[in-house]
Design a protein around this motif. Structure first.
Motif, PDB file in Angstrom:
ATOM      1  N   TRP A 225      37.323 -31.049 -63.694  1.00  0.00           N
ATOM      2  CA  TRP A 225      36.911 -31.012 -62.294  1.00  0.00           C
ATOM      3  C   TRP A 225      37.985 -31.701 -61.452  1.00  0.00           C
ATOM      4  O   TRP A 225      38.464 -32.782 -61.803  1.00  0.00           O
ATOM      5  N   TYR A 226      38.337 -31.050 -60.376  1.00  0.00           N
ATOM      6  CA  TYR A 226      39.234 -31.598 -59.368  1.00  0.00           C
ATOM      7  C   TYR A 226      38.450 -31.695 -58.056  1.00  0.00           C
ATOM      8  O   TYR A 226      37.399 -31.081 -57.903  1.00  0.00           O
ATOM      9  N   ARG A 227      39.002 -32.432 -57.109  1.00  0.00           N
ATOM     10  CA  ARG A 227      38.406 -32.456 -55.775  1.00  0.00           C
ATOM     11  C   ARG A 227      39.502 -32.590 -54.722  1.00  0.00           C
ATOM     12  O   ARG A 227      40.586 -33.108 -54.998  1.00  0.00           O
ATOM     13  N   GLN A 228      39.173 -32.086 -53.547  1.00  0.00           N
ATOM     14  CA  GLN A 228      40.104 -32.174 -52.431  1.00  0.00           C
ATOM     15  C   GLN A 228      39.329 -32.576 -51.186  1.00  0.00           C
ATOM     16  O   GLN A 228      38.487 -31.809 -50.693  1.00  0.00           O
ATOM     17  N   ALA A 229      39.621 -33.780 -50.713  1.00  0.00           N
ATOM     18  CA  ALA A 229      39.002 -34.276 -49.502  1.00  0.00           C
ATOM     19  C   ALA A 229      39.773 -33.779 -48.289  1.00  0.00           C
ATOM     20  O   ALA A 229      40.959 -33.432 -48.405  1.00  0.00           O
ATOM     21  N   PRO A 230      39.139 -33.740 -47.125  1.00  0.00           N
ATOM     22  CA  PRO A 230      39.831 -33.266 -45.917  1.00  0.00           C
ATOM     23  C   PRO A 230      41.112 -34.050 -45.658  1.00  0.00           C
ATOM     24  O   PRO A 230      41.107 -35.282 -45.650  1.00  0.00           O
ATOM     25  N   GLY A 231      42.200 -33.329 -45.476  1.00  0.00           N
ATOM     26  CA  GLY A 231      43.465 -33.957 -45.177  1.00  0.00           C
ATOM     27  C   GLY A 231      44.171 -34.609 -46.342  1.00  0.00           C
ATOM     28  O   GLY A 231      45.201 -35.268 -46.165  1.00  0.00           O
ATOM     29  N   LYS A 232      43.635 -34.422 -47.544  1.00  0.00           N
ATOM     30  CA  LYS A 232      44.243 -35.046 -48.725  1.00  0.00           C
ATOM     31  C   LYS A 232      44.604 -33.989 -49.756  1.00  0.00           C
ATOM     32  O   LYS A 232      44.141 -32.855 -49.705  1.00  0.00           O
ATOM     33  N   GLN A 233      45.432 -34.403 -50.709  1.00  0.00           N
ATOM     34  CA  GLN A 233      45.811 -33.510 -51.781  1.00  0.00           C
ATOM     35  C   GLN A 233      44.698 -33.409 -52.824  1.00  0.00           C
ATOM     36  O   GLN A 233      43.870 -34.313 -52.960  1.00  0.00           O
ATOM     37  N   ARG A 234      44.700 -32.314 -53.541  1.00  0.00           N
ATOM     38  CA  ARG A 234      43.732 -32.136 -54.622  1.00  0.00           C
ATOM     39  C   ARG A 234      44.025 -33.162 -55.720  1.00  0.00           C
ATOM     40  O   ARG A 234      45.183 -33.382 -56.081  1.00  0.00           O
ATOM     41  N   GLU A 235      42.966 -33.768 -56.237  1.00  0.00           N
ATOM     42  CA  GLU A 235      43.142 -34.767 -57.284  1.00  0.00           C
ATOM     43  C   GLU A 235      42.241 -34.462 -58.469  1.00  0.00           C
ATOM     44  O   GLU A 235      41.159 -33.883 -58.318  1.00  0.00           O
ATOM     45  N   LEU A 236      42.696 -34.886 -59.631  1.00  0.00           N
ATOM     46  CA  LEU A 236      41.929 -34.703 -60.854  1.00  0.00           C
ATOM     47  C   LEU A 236      40.814 -35.742 -60.908  1.00  0.00           C
ATOM     48  O   LEU A 236      41.065 -36.936 -60.731  1.00  0.00           O
ATOM     49  N   VAL A 237      39.601 -35.294 -61.172  1.00  0.00           N
ATOM     50  CA  VAL A 237      38.452 -36.185 -61.233  1.00  0.00           C
ATOM     51  C   VAL A 237      38.087 -36.518 -62.680  1.00  0.00           C
ATOM     52  O   VAL A 237      37.913 -37.682 -63.039  1.00  0.00           O
ATOM     53  N   ALA A 238      37.981 -35.490 -63.509  1.00  0.00           N
ATOM     54  CA  ALA A 238      37.564 -35.716 -64.890  1.00  0.00           C
ATOM     55  C   ALA A 238      37.974 -34.530 -65.741  1.00  0.00           C
ATOM     56  O   ALA A 238      38.054 -33.399 -65.246  1.00  0.00           O
ATOM     57  N   THR A 239      38.224 -34.805 -67.030  1.00  0.00           N
ATOM     58  CA  THR A 239      38.564 -33.754 -67.977  1.00  0.00           C
ATOM     59  C   THR A 239      37.741 -33.919 -69.246  1.00  0.00           C
ATOM     60  O   THR A 239      37.292 -35.030 -69.575  1.00  0.00           O
ATOM     61  N   ILE A 240      37.579 -32.802 -69.963  1.00  0.00           N
ATOM     62  CA  ILE A 240      36.911 -32.843 -71.250  1.00  0.00           C
ATOM     63  C   ILE A 240      37.572 -31.809 -72.154  1.00  0.00           C
ATOM     64  O   ILE A 240      37.776 -30.665 -71.753  1.00  0.00           O
ATOM     65  N   THR A 241      37.924 -32.226 -73.364  1.00  0.00           N
ATOM     66  CA  THR A 241      38.568 -31.316 -74.307  1.00  0.00           C
ATOM     67  C   THR A 241      37.514 -30.498 -75.047  1.00  0.00           C
ATOM     68  O   THR A 241      36.301 -30.739 -74.915  1.00  0.00           O
ATOM     69  N   SER A 242      37.980 -29.579 -75.859  1.00  0.00           N
ATOM     70  CA  SER A 242      37.055 -28.750 -76.635  1.00  0.00           C
ATOM     71  C   SER A 242      36.276 -29.580 -77.648  1.00  0.00           C
ATOM     72  O   SER A 242      35.208 -29.163 -78.102  1.00  0.00           O
ATOM     73  N   HIS A 243      36.806 -30.738 -78.005  1.00  0.00           N
ATOM     74  CA  HIS A 243      36.125 -31.613 -78.956  1.00  0.00           C
ATOM     75  C   HIS A 243      35.266 -32.669 -78.275  1.00  0.00           C
ATOM     76  O   HIS A 243      34.667 -33.494 -78.949  1.00  0.00           O
ATOM     77  N   GLY A 244      35.253 -32.656 -76.930  1.00  0.00           N
ATOM     78  CA  GLY A 244      34.383 -33.567 -76.208  1.00  0.00           C
ATOM     79  C   GLY A 244      35.020 -34.862 -75.741  1.00  0.00           C
ATOM     80  O   GLY A 244      34.332 -35.738 -75.204  1.00  0.00           O
ATOM     81  N   THR A 245      36.319 -34.996 -75.921  1.00  0.00           N
ATOM     82  CA  THR A 245      37.009 -36.184 -75.434  1.00  0.00           C
ATOM     83  C   THR A 245      37.112 -36.121 -73.914  1.00  0.00           C
ATOM     84  O   THR A 245      37.543 -35.114 -73.365  1.00  0.00           O
ATOM     85  N   THR A 246      36.713 -37.197 -73.255  1.00  0.00           N
ATOM     86  CA  THR A 246      36.682 -37.217 -71.793  1.00  0.00           C
ATOM     87  C   THR A 246      37.679 -38.206 -71.211  1.00  0.00           C
ATOM     88  O   THR A 246      38.088 -39.172 -71.872  1.00  0.00           O
ATOM     89  N   ASN A 247      38.025 -37.948 -69.958  1.00  0.00           N
ATOM     90  CA  ASN A 247      38.910 -38.848 -69.229  1.00  0.00           C
ATOM     91  C   ASN A 247      38.517 -38.773 -67.758  1.00  0.00           C
ATOM     92  O   ASN A 247      38.139 -37.701 -67.269  1.00  0.00           O
ATOM     93  N   TYR A 248      38.611 -39.921 -67.061  1.00  0.00           N
ATOM     94  CA  TYR A 248      38.150 -39.990 -65.680  1.00  0.00           C
ATOM     95  C   TYR A 248      39.172 -40.662 -64.779  1.00  0.00           C
ATOM     96  O   TYR A 248      39.914 -41.566 -65.189  1.00  0.00           O
ATOM     97  N   GLU A 249      39.182 -40.224 -63.538  1.00  0.00           N
ATOM     98  CA  GLU A 249      39.944 -40.907 -62.501  1.00  0.00           C
ATOM     99  C   GLU A 249      39.272 -42.256 -62.258  1.00  0.00           C
ATOM    100  O   GLU A 249      38.041 -42.384 -62.345  1.00  0.00           O
ATOM    101  N   ASP A 250      40.068 -43.271 -61.968  1.00  0.00           N
ATOM    102  CA  ASP A 250      39.550 -44.644 -61.924  1.00  0.00           C
ATOM    103  C   ASP A 250      38.370 -44.816 -60.959  1.00  0.00           C
ATOM    104  O   ASP A 250      37.418 -45.536 -61.252  1.00  0.00           O
ATOM    105  N   SER A 251      38.421 -44.174 -59.815  1.00  0.00           N
ATOM    106  CA  SER A 251      37.395 -44.421 -58.800  1.00  0.00           C
ATOM    107  C   SER A 251      36.019 -43.863 -59.173  1.00  0.00           C
ATOM    108  O   SER A 251      35.017 -44.227 -58.550  1.00  0.00           O
ATOM    109  N   VAL A 252      35.948 -43.003 -60.184  1.00  0.00           N
ATOM    110  CA  VAL A 252      34.663 -42.414 -60.570  1.00  0.00           C
ATOM    111  C   VAL A 252      34.162 -42.925 -61.909  1.00  0.00           C
ATOM    112  O   VAL A 252      33.043 -42.576 -62.326  1.00  0.00           O
ATOM    113  N   LYS A 253      34.962 -43.725 -62.586  1.00  0.00           N
ATOM    114  CA  LYS A 253      34.544 -44.254 -63.883  1.00  0.00           C
ATOM    115  C   LYS A 253      33.248 -45.052 -63.750  1.00  0.00           C
ATOM    116  O   LYS A 253      33.105 -45.877 -62.854  1.00  0.00           O
ATOM    117  N   GLY A 254      32.314 -44.791 -64.658  1.00  0.00           N
ATOM    118  CA  GLY A 254      31.031 -45.476 -64.623  1.00  0.00           C
ATOM    119  C   GLY A 254      30.019 -44.835 -63.699  1.00  0.00           C
ATOM    120  O   GLY A 254      28.835 -45.197 -63.733  1.00  0.00           O
TER     121      GLY A 254
END
Length: 122
Positions: free
Chosen positions: A36-65
């Motif tokens: 999942w990516y997101r793009q706020a008004p006037g800002k560049q698109r940023e990566l929010v979270a990823t998940i691999t085929s095996h279920g490994t996840t990674n998050y952008e710092d501001s959304v962790k937790g």
């Protein structure tokens, strides 16, 4: 061709929750990473979270937790559970995936969803 259809966006008050869904369909042999990516008004698109085929996840710092990404491989669907929403989470959220469309020759395709608007405001 591969299509991604997103749903679940909308208006929510700060502190509330929303769940986004993204379903992939079409010529899919195997789905690799989903994100999942997101793009706020006037800002560049940023990566929010990823998940691999095996279920490994990674998050952008501001959304962790607060955000949780998950996937249902049987349904070719990825989800983003968003809790404790903040006004700064307001953005258009885009689903992204890398799809293997053929076993031989091995062919990969990057696909984007159309975006779904999330607005966090009182």
């Amino acid at each position: 061709q591969v299509q991604l259809v997103e749903s679940g966006g909308g208006l929510m008050q700060p502190g509330g929750s929303l769940r986004l869904s993204c379903a992939a369909s079409g010529s899919i042999f195997k789905i690799a990473a989903m994100a999942w990516y997101r793009q706020a008004p006037g800002k560049q698109r940023e990566l929010v979270a990823t998940i691999t085929s095996h279920g490994t996840t990674n998050y952008e710092d501001s959304v962790k937790g607060r955000f949780t990404i998950s996937r249902d491989n049987a349904k070719n669907t990825v989800y983003l559970q968003m809790n404790s929403l903040k006004p700064e989470d307001t953005a258009v959220y885009y689903c992204n995936t890398i799809v293997q469309t053929s076993p031989q020759p091995v062919t990969y395709l990057e696909v984007w969803g159309q975006g779904t608007l999330v607005t966090v405001s009182s």
